[in-house]
Design a protein around this motif. Structure first.
Motif, PDB file in Angstrom:
ATOM      1  N   THR A 166      10.703  81.058  28.543  1.00  0.00           N
ATOM      2  CA  THR A 166      11.069  82.366  27.972  1.00  0.00           C
ATOM      3  C   THR A 166      11.354  82.280  26.478  1.00  0.00           C
ATOM      4  O   THR A 166      11.317  83.292  25.788  1.00  0.00           O
ATOM      5  CB  THR A 166      12.308  82.911  28.681  1.00  0.00           C
ATOM      6  OG1 THR A 166      13.395  82.007  28.470  1.00  0.00           O
ATOM      7  CG2 THR A 166      12.054  83.085  30.168  1.00  0.00           C
ATOM      8  N   GLU A 167      11.698  81.095  25.984  1.00  0.00           N
ATOM      9  CA  GLU A 167      11.956  80.781  24.571  1.00  0.00           C
ATOM     10  C   GLU A 167      13.265  81.378  24.044  1.00  0.00           C
ATOM     11  O   GLU A 167      13.865  80.822  23.139  1.00  0.00           O
ATOM     12  CB  GLU A 167      10.795  81.249  23.672  1.00  0.00           C
ATOM     13  CG  GLU A 167       9.505  80.486  23.938  1.00  0.00           C
ATOM     14  CD  GLU A 167       8.403  80.880  22.965  1.00  0.00           C
ATOM     15  OE1 GLU A 167       8.635  81.796  22.149  1.00  0.00           O
ATOM     16  OE2 GLU A 167       7.330  80.268  23.027  1.00  0.00           O
ATOM     17  N   ASN A 168      13.701  82.504  24.590  1.00  0.00           N
ATOM     18  CA  ASN A 168      14.919  83.134  24.084  1.00  0.00           C
ATOM     19  C   ASN A 168      16.135  82.875  24.973  1.00  0.00           C
ATOM     20  O   ASN A 168      17.259  83.173  24.581  1.00  0.00           O
ATOM     21  CB  ASN A 168      14.721  84.650  23.953  1.00  0.00           C
ATOM     22  CG  ASN A 168      13.664  85.002  22.927  1.00  0.00           C
ATOM     23  OD1 ASN A 168      13.595  84.373  21.868  1.00  0.00           O
ATOM     24  ND2 ASN A 168      12.827  85.972  23.233  1.00  0.00           N
ATOM     25  N   ASP A 169      15.931  82.363  26.163  1.00  0.00           N
ATOM     26  CA  ASP A 169      17.018  82.163  27.112  1.00  0.00           C
ATOM     27  C   ASP A 169      17.446  80.697  27.150  1.00  0.00           C
ATOM     28  O   ASP A 169      16.683  79.803  26.794  1.00  0.00           O
ATOM     29  CB  ASP A 169      16.583  82.597  28.519  1.00  0.00           C
ATOM     30  CG  ASP A 169      16.259  84.075  28.574  1.00  0.00           C
ATOM     31  OD1 ASP A 169      16.943  84.848  27.865  1.00  0.00           O
ATOM     32  OD2 ASP A 169      15.320  84.443  29.301  1.00  0.00           O
ATOM     33  N   PHE A 170      18.671  80.503  27.630  1.00  0.00           N
ATOM     34  CA  PHE A 170      19.225  79.153  27.696  1.00  0.00           C
ATOM     35  C   PHE A 170      19.514  78.746  29.136  1.00  0.00           C
ATOM     36  O   PHE A 170      19.833  79.579  29.984  1.00  0.00           O
ATOM     37  CB  PHE A 170      20.529  79.061  26.888  1.00  0.00           C
ATOM     38  CG  PHE A 170      20.314  79.083  25.399  1.00  0.00           C
ATOM     39  CD1 PHE A 170      20.128  77.902  24.701  1.00  0.00           C
ATOM     40  CD2 PHE A 170      20.308  80.284  24.704  1.00  0.00           C
ATOM     41  CE1 PHE A 170      19.932  77.923  23.328  1.00  0.00           C
ATOM     42  CE2 PHE A 170      20.127  80.310  23.340  1.00  0.00           C
ATOM     43  CZ  PHE A 170      19.927  79.125  22.646  1.00  0.00           C
TER      44      PHE A 170
ATOM     45  N   GLN B 250      19.876  81.893  32.038  1.00  0.00           N
ATOM     46  CA  GLN B 250      19.843  83.285  31.606  1.00  0.00           C
ATOM     47  C   GLN B 250      18.609  84.026  32.106  1.00  0.00           C
ATOM     48  O   GLN B 250      18.458  85.214  31.850  1.00  0.00           O
ATOM     49  CB  GLN B 250      19.928  83.357  30.073  1.00  0.00           C
ATOM     50  CG  GLN B 250      21.256  82.875  29.533  1.00  0.00           C
ATOM     51  CD  GLN B 250      21.335  82.965  28.020  1.00  0.00           C
ATOM     52  OE1 GLN B 250      20.331  82.846  27.326  1.00  0.00           O
ATOM     53  NE2 GLN B 250      22.544  83.173  27.508  1.00  0.00           N
ATOM     54  N   SER B 251      17.745  83.332  32.783  1.00  0.00           N
ATOM     55  CA  SER B 251      16.577  83.961  33.408  1.00  0.00           C
ATOM     56  C   SER B 251      16.321  83.277  34.744  1.00  0.00           C
ATOM     57  O   SER B 251      16.864  82.204  35.020  1.00  0.00           O
ATOM     58  CB  SER B 251      15.344  83.850  32.512  1.00  0.00           C
ATOM     59  OG  SER B 251      15.064  82.484  32.229  1.00  0.00           O
TER      60      SER B 251
ATOM     61  N   VAL C 273      17.187  75.202  25.569  1.00  0.00           N
ATOM     62  CA  VAL C 273      16.335  76.390  25.481  1.00  0.00           C
ATOM     63  C   VAL C 273      15.313  76.357  26.619  1.00  0.00           C
ATOM     64  O   VAL C 273      14.646  75.343  26.851  1.00  0.00           O
ATOM     65  CB  VAL C 273      15.605  76.459  24.123  1.00  0.00           C
ATOM     66  CG1 VAL C 273      14.636  77.641  24.099  1.00  0.00           C
ATOM     67  CG2 VAL C 273      16.604  76.566  22.980  1.00  0.00           C
ATOM     68  N   ASN C 274      15.190  77.479  27.329  1.00  0.00           N
ATOM     69  CA  ASN C 274      14.197  77.605  28.389  1.00  0.00           C
ATOM     70  C   ASN C 274      12.831  77.825  27.739  1.00  0.00           C
ATOM     71  O   ASN C 274      12.573  78.884  27.154  1.00  0.00           O
ATOM     72  CB  ASN C 274      14.548  78.777  29.309  1.00  0.00           C
ATOM     73  CG  ASN C 274      13.672  78.822  30.550  1.00  0.00           C
ATOM     74  OD1 ASN C 274      12.574  78.266  30.569  1.00  0.00           O
ATOM     75  ND2 ASN C 274      14.149  79.497  31.580  1.00  0.00           N
ATOM     76  N   GLU C 275      11.953  76.832  27.819  1.00  0.00           N
ATOM     77  CA  GLU C 275      10.664  76.901  27.131  1.00  0.00           C
ATOM     78  C   GLU C 275       9.770  78.013  27.680  1.00  0.00           C
ATOM     79  O   GLU C 275       8.891  78.516  26.980  1.00  0.00           O
ATOM     80  CB  GLU C 275       9.935  75.560  27.242  1.00  0.00           C
ATOM     81  CG  GLU C 275      10.589  74.460  26.426  1.00  0.00           C
ATOM     82  CD  GLU C 275       9.737  73.211  26.413  1.00  0.00           C
ATOM     83  OE1 GLU C 275       8.956  73.008  27.362  1.00  0.00           O
ATOM     84  OE2 GLU C 275       9.837  72.440  25.438  1.00  0.00           O
TER      85      GLU C 275
ATOM     86  N   GLU D  22      23.553  72.977  26.330  1.00  0.00           N
ATOM     87  CA  GLU D  22      22.647  74.121  26.403  1.00  0.00           C
ATOM     88  C   GLU D  22      21.235  73.701  26.014  1.00  0.00           C
ATOM     89  O   GLU D  22      21.038  73.054  24.984  1.00  0.00           O
ATOM     90  CB  GLU D  22      23.113  75.256  25.488  1.00  0.00           C
ATOM     91  CG  GLU D  22      24.371  75.976  25.962  1.00  0.00           C
ATOM     92  CD  GLU D  22      25.627  75.170  25.755  1.00  0.00           C
ATOM     93  OE1 GLU D  22      26.495  75.196  26.674  1.00  0.00           O
ATOM     94  OE2 GLU D  22      25.740  74.496  24.707  1.00  0.00           O
TER      95      GLU D  22
END
Length: 372
Positions: free
Chosen positions: A249-253, A290-291, A245-247, A243
Motif C-alpha cells: 500500500t506504500e502509505n500504511d504501516f 493499517q490495512s 512500511v507496507n510495500e 514500524e
C-alpha cells in the motif's frame, strides 16, 4: 537452653528502648524537604538554583500526612552560596536527602557541570541515586508549569523514568552511573533529555532522547529518532515497537511488538583496524496493520528482511554520525583498554569499523493466528 532464650529476649528489649528514628513528628515539622533541584546559570556565569520542596506536617493524632509545596530560588557565585541564599528566606532547614531528580539547564551543560557534580559527590546529604536530566527549553516555561502542577517535579520525573526506563526511545541515566562513566577512559556519559510538549489544554513534560556529555560539557544530542538505535546498540531495549512500511500500500504501516531483545558486543583487531561487532537478536510479533493483511511465510520473510536492513542502516548511521565528530558514544576505548590494554591515540575512532548483525524473529500475530 532456657537461659539462652532469656538472654536473647533481654537483648531485644534493651535494643527496642535504645532505637531512635531519624525523624520524629517535631523534627519533620521543622524541615523543608527538597524533591527536585534545577541547576541554571545566568549571563555572568553565576549559579541560579531552583528547589522544588515540600514543607511536611505530621500529627501523631491524625492518620493523614499533610504538606505544602514551596518553590525556592537562590543565586550565588557557587551552588553552595546559592543554597545559603535560599536559607536566608526559608524559616525551616532544607533537607536534600529525599531529592528525586537533578535537572541541568542548557546554560549549565554548555558551561560545564563539574562543580555541581563535585558538590553532589562530596556532600553526604545529597543522594547519588536520583536520575539526572537536561532541560533544553526556556526555564521560565518549566517553572510556570511546575507552579501550576499539583505534582512535585522530582517525584514526577522519578515515576516517569521508572515507568519508561526500558522504552526504546527513552535514554535513562542516574547520578551514580554518570559519576562512574565520567571517570572512565573517554570521560563520556549520556544524560536524559526532557522538554515540554503541547498537550490538549496545557504543556506536559516529556522524555526526549539524551544529551551527550564529555568532560562534563555537552557535546551533542541524541533525539527520539536515534534513541531506539542507540538503545539497541547498548542492549537497553526490553519492550516497544518497530514500524515497517507496507510495500503493497506504500502509505500504511505494519507494527511489530518487541517481546525480547539481546545485544552482544565484541571487538577484534584486524591489521590497523578495530572491528566492533554488535549482534542484535529481537523476538517480535505483529501487533497492528493499517490495512488488511494476509500473514504467511512469504510475508514474514519479507518483513524480516526489510526490518533487519533498516536496523543495520540506522544503527550504523548513529555510530558514524558521532564517529565523524570524534565522539565515542559506544565506549569503544573502554573495550579496547580491557581487551588489549590499549592506550588512547587522538584518532583511534577513525580506525574503528562497526559491524551490525541483526536476527529478527517474527512470531506472527498475537490472538488470531495468521489474520489481521
Amino acid at each position: 537452653m532456657k537461659i539462652k532464650k532469656i538472654f536473647i529476649i533481654l537483648i531485644l528489649i534493651i535494643s527496642s528502648f535504645s532505637m531512635v528514628s531519624c525523624f520524629n513528628y517535631n523534627d519533620i515539622n521543622r524541615v523543608t524537604f527538597v524533591t527536585g533541584i534545577i541547576f541554571d546559570e545566568d549571563k555572568n556565569s553565576n549559579v541560579v538554583l531552583y528547589l522544588d520542596c515540600v514543607k511536611a506536617y505530621r500529627n501523631a493524632n491524625e492518620s493523614a500526612d499533610k504538606g505544602k509545596r514551596i518553590l525556592y530560588k537562590g543565586e550565588g557565585k557557587t551552588a553552595l552560596e546559592a543554597i545559603k541564599d535560599v536559607n536566608r528566606v526559608s524559616s525551616f532547614n532544607l533537607n536534600f536527602s529525599q531529592n528525586r531528580a537533578y535537572i541541568f539547564t542548557g546554560n549549565a551543560v554548555n558551561s560545564g557541570i563539574k562543580k555541581y557534580i563535585d558538590l553532589i559527590n562530596n556532600d553526604p546529604e545529597f543522594p547519588i541515586t536520583p536520575n539526572i536530566f537536561v532541560y533544553h527549553g526556556d526555564i521560565n516555561h518549566l517553572l510556570d508549569m511546575s507552579k501550576s502542577d499539583e505534582e512535585y517535579l522530582g517525584l514526577f520525573l522519578d515515576n516517569l523514568i521508572e515507568k519508561n526506563k526500558h522504552t526504546p526511545k527513552v535514554i535513562q541515566s542516574n547520578t551514580s552511573d554518570y559519576m562512574a562513566k565520567r571517570l572512565m577512559e573517554n570521560n563520556l556519559a549520556i544524560m536524559t533529555s526532557i522538554d515540554l510538549k503541547d498537550d490538549v489544554f496545557d504543556k506536559k513534560i516529556q522524555l526526549n532522547g539524551g544529551t551527550v556529555m564529555q568532560d562534563d560539557r555537552m557535546v551533542g544530542k541524541i533525539d527520539n529518532l536515534n534513541a531506539l538505535s542507540y538503545n539497541l546498540l547498548i542492549n537497553n531495549v526490553r519492550t516497544g515497537s518497530l514500524e515497517i512500511v507496507n510495500e503493497e500500500t506504500e502509505n500504511d504501516f505494519i507494527t511489530l511488538n518487541i517481546l525480547k531483545t539481546n545485544t552482544s558486543t565484541s571487538i577484534t583487531s584486524n591489521d590497523d583496524k578495530f572491528i566492533l561487532k554488535k549482534k542484535i537478536n529481537l523476538k517480535t510479533n505483529i501487533a497492528e496493520s493499517q490495512s488488511k493483511l494476509l500473514i504467511n511465510s512469504e510475508l514474514l520473510d519479507k518483513l524480516k528482511r526489510l526490518e533487519e536492513e533498516s536496523i543495520k542502516l540506522h544503527t550504523k548511521q548513529v555510530f558514524e554520525e558521532y564517529k565523524e565528530r570524534n565522539i565515542d558514544i559506544l565506549e569503544v576505548l573502554n573495550l579496547l583498554n580491557k581487551k588489549y590494554g590499549y592506550e588512547e591515540e587522538p584518532d583511534y575512532l577513525s580506525k574503528v569499523e562497526l559491524e551490525v548483525d541483526v536476527d529478527l524473529q517474527i512470531d506472527g500475530t498475537g490472538r488470531v493466528k495468521n489474520t489481521l
